[in-house]
Scaffold this active site. Structure first.
Site, PDB file in Angstrom:
ATOM      1  N   ASP A  67       0.817  -1.218   0.000  1.00 51.23           N
ATOM      2  CA  ASP A  67       0.000   0.000   0.000  1.00 51.23           C
ATOM      3  C   ASP A  67       0.850   1.266   0.000  1.00 51.23           C
ATOM      4  O   ASP A  67       2.076   1.222   0.172  1.00 51.23           O
ATOM      5  CB  ASP A  67      -0.959   0.001   1.208  1.00 51.23           C
ATOM      6  CG  ASP A  67      -0.286  -0.477   2.496  1.00 51.23           C
ATOM      7  OD1 ASP A  67       0.950  -0.418   2.582  1.00 51.23           O
ATOM      8  OD2 ASP A  67      -1.013  -0.898   3.416  1.00 51.23           O
ATOM      9  N   ASP A 136      -7.424  -2.528  14.366  1.00 48.56           N
ATOM     10  CA  ASP A 136      -8.825  -2.790  14.003  1.00 48.56           C
ATOM     11  C   ASP A 136      -8.966  -4.021  13.104  1.00 48.56           C
ATOM     12  O   ASP A 136     -10.030  -4.281  12.552  1.00 48.56           O
ATOM     13  CB  ASP A 136      -9.436  -1.555  13.303  1.00 48.56           C
ATOM     14  CG  ASP A 136      -8.695  -1.171  12.020  1.00 48.56           C
ATOM     15  OD1 ASP A 136      -7.760  -1.895  11.612  1.00 48.56           O
ATOM     16  OD2 ASP A 136      -9.062  -0.138  11.414  1.00 48.56           O
ATOM     17  N   HIS A 138      -7.254  -4.563  10.264  1.00 48.53           N
ATOM     18  CA  HIS A 138      -6.981  -4.396   8.832  1.00 48.53           C
ATOM     19  C   HIS A 138      -5.703  -5.122   8.416  1.00 48.53           C
ATOM     20  O   HIS A 138      -4.788  -5.284   9.214  1.00 48.53           O
ATOM     21  CB  HIS A 138      -6.956  -2.911   8.418  1.00 48.53           C
ATOM     22  CG  HIS A 138      -5.786  -2.120   8.885  1.00 48.53           C
ATOM     23  ND1 HIS A 138      -5.904  -0.839   9.384  1.00 48.53           N
ATOM     24  CD2 HIS A 138      -4.452  -2.389   8.940  1.00 48.53           C
ATOM     25  CE1 HIS A 138      -4.705  -0.385   9.696  1.00 48.53           C
ATOM     26  NE2 HIS A 138      -3.810  -1.295   9.447  1.00 48.53           N
ATOM     27  N   GLU A 143      -9.549  -1.743   5.503  1.00 52.19           N
ATOM     28  CA  GLU A 143     -10.191  -1.450   6.784  1.00 52.19           C
ATOM     29  C   GLU A 143     -11.432  -2.330   6.971  1.00 52.19           C
ATOM     30  O   GLU A 143     -11.938  -2.912   6.010  1.00 52.19           O
ATOM     31  CB  GLU A 143     -10.599   0.034   6.811  1.00 52.19           C
ATOM     32  CG  GLU A 143      -9.421   1.007   6.757  1.00 52.19           C
ATOM     33  CD  GLU A 143      -8.635   1.104   8.080  1.00 52.19           C
ATOM     34  OE1 GLU A 143      -8.584   0.114   8.829  1.00 52.19           O
ATOM     35  OE2 GLU A 143      -8.064   2.174   8.337  1.00 52.19           O
TER      36      GLU A 143
END
Ligand code: PGA
Length: 261
Positions: A67, A136, A138, A143
């Site tokens: 990313d 979280d 991801h 996400e």
């Protein structure tokens, strides 16, 4: 899933590096999927040590990073291109023309993402994908609620991720909202996936990913469907796992032939 619990992040990173090095030695043309963030830094240090001291050779390898932040170019100190240069590429012999990182300055983002997917296919697919996990759940920057079949595309970061990553920037306000990330479908096509997670901030996400239901609410949980997913943890990130003792027993009692598979 294979759950490997080590006393600390340094030991866990050495274990992951051992697997990666064995794959590269077996296949000198290996295609590597690489990650950024704090987590893989000790892994990259160990890889660099193996390159320098043991001749681990990257001259035939190709890499694809997961990313990049939209709007950040290679000259930005928090860009992932800069991160990779400083933490790995400057110290190993991976040819520059076989390094791929999404371009945060691409003018046509959908076309760039489609081309990124095509380059992965043209390279023969990813052999070993390194992953961190967000607090979280991801993976990459997929996400919660990301499609579990998603491909490389633009995503919007959650407030939590922007806050978690603020330490790479001057202030939280400077953390971009948008990113380009490989999709979960893209990641799942890698032949082997090594997920590393350290610290108690990751314990809840790890417990959900390993022992919770498969759900887009914890994107890493899709790795339960992957045939070769290795999860490298320290004691803190493993602290909420109910079957900790079982994972340890499995690891300690593997037949020798299975150890580097
Ligand atoms: P971290 O990020 O390694 O900086 O904790 C992990 C991730 O967001 O995947």
């Amino acid at each position: 899933m294979e759950i490997i619990i080590s006393p600390d992040s340094a030991t866990a990173s050495r274990e992951a590096a051992r697997f990666l090095a064995a794959r590269i030695r077996k296949n000198p043309g290996a295609v590597l999927g690489l990650a950024t963030g704090s987590t893989p830094v000790p892994l990259y240090r160990e890889i660099i040590r193996r390159h320098r001291e043991e001749g681990l050779d990257f001259s035939g390898c190709t890499s694809f990073n997961l990313d990049e932040y939209v709007g950040l170019g290679a000259d930005h100190p928090a860009s992932y291109r800069r991160f990779m240069q400083e933490n790995l590429f400057s110290a190993i012999n991976l040819p520059a023309d076989r390094i791929h990182i999404p371009d945060g300055l691409a003018s046509d983002i959908p076309a760039h993402c489609a081309a990124y997917e095509k380059s992965i296919l043209d390279a023969g697919g990813i052999d070993v994908q390194i992953l961190g996990i967000g607090s979280d759940g991801h993976v990459g920057f997929n996400e919660p609620t990301s499609s579990l079949a998603s491909r490389t595309r633009i995503k919007t970061l959650t407030t939590r991720t922007r806050s978690d990553n603020a330490h790479f920037f001057d202030s939280e306000n400077d953390v971009p909202h948008h990113v380009i990330t490989m999709g979960i479908g893209t990641i799942m096509e890698a032949r082997a996936v090594l997920l590393l997670a350290f610290g108690e901030n990751k314990a809840e996400a790890v417990a959900g990913a390993v022992e919770g239901p498969i759900s887009a609410n914890n994107p890493a949980s899709i790795l339960q469907m992957h045939p070769t997913a290795k999860i490298y943890l320290d004691e803190k990130s493993a602290s909420l796992l109910k079957r900790r003792d079982y994972y340890r027993w499995v690891r300690d009692n593997k037949p020798d032939w299975q150890r580097d598979c």
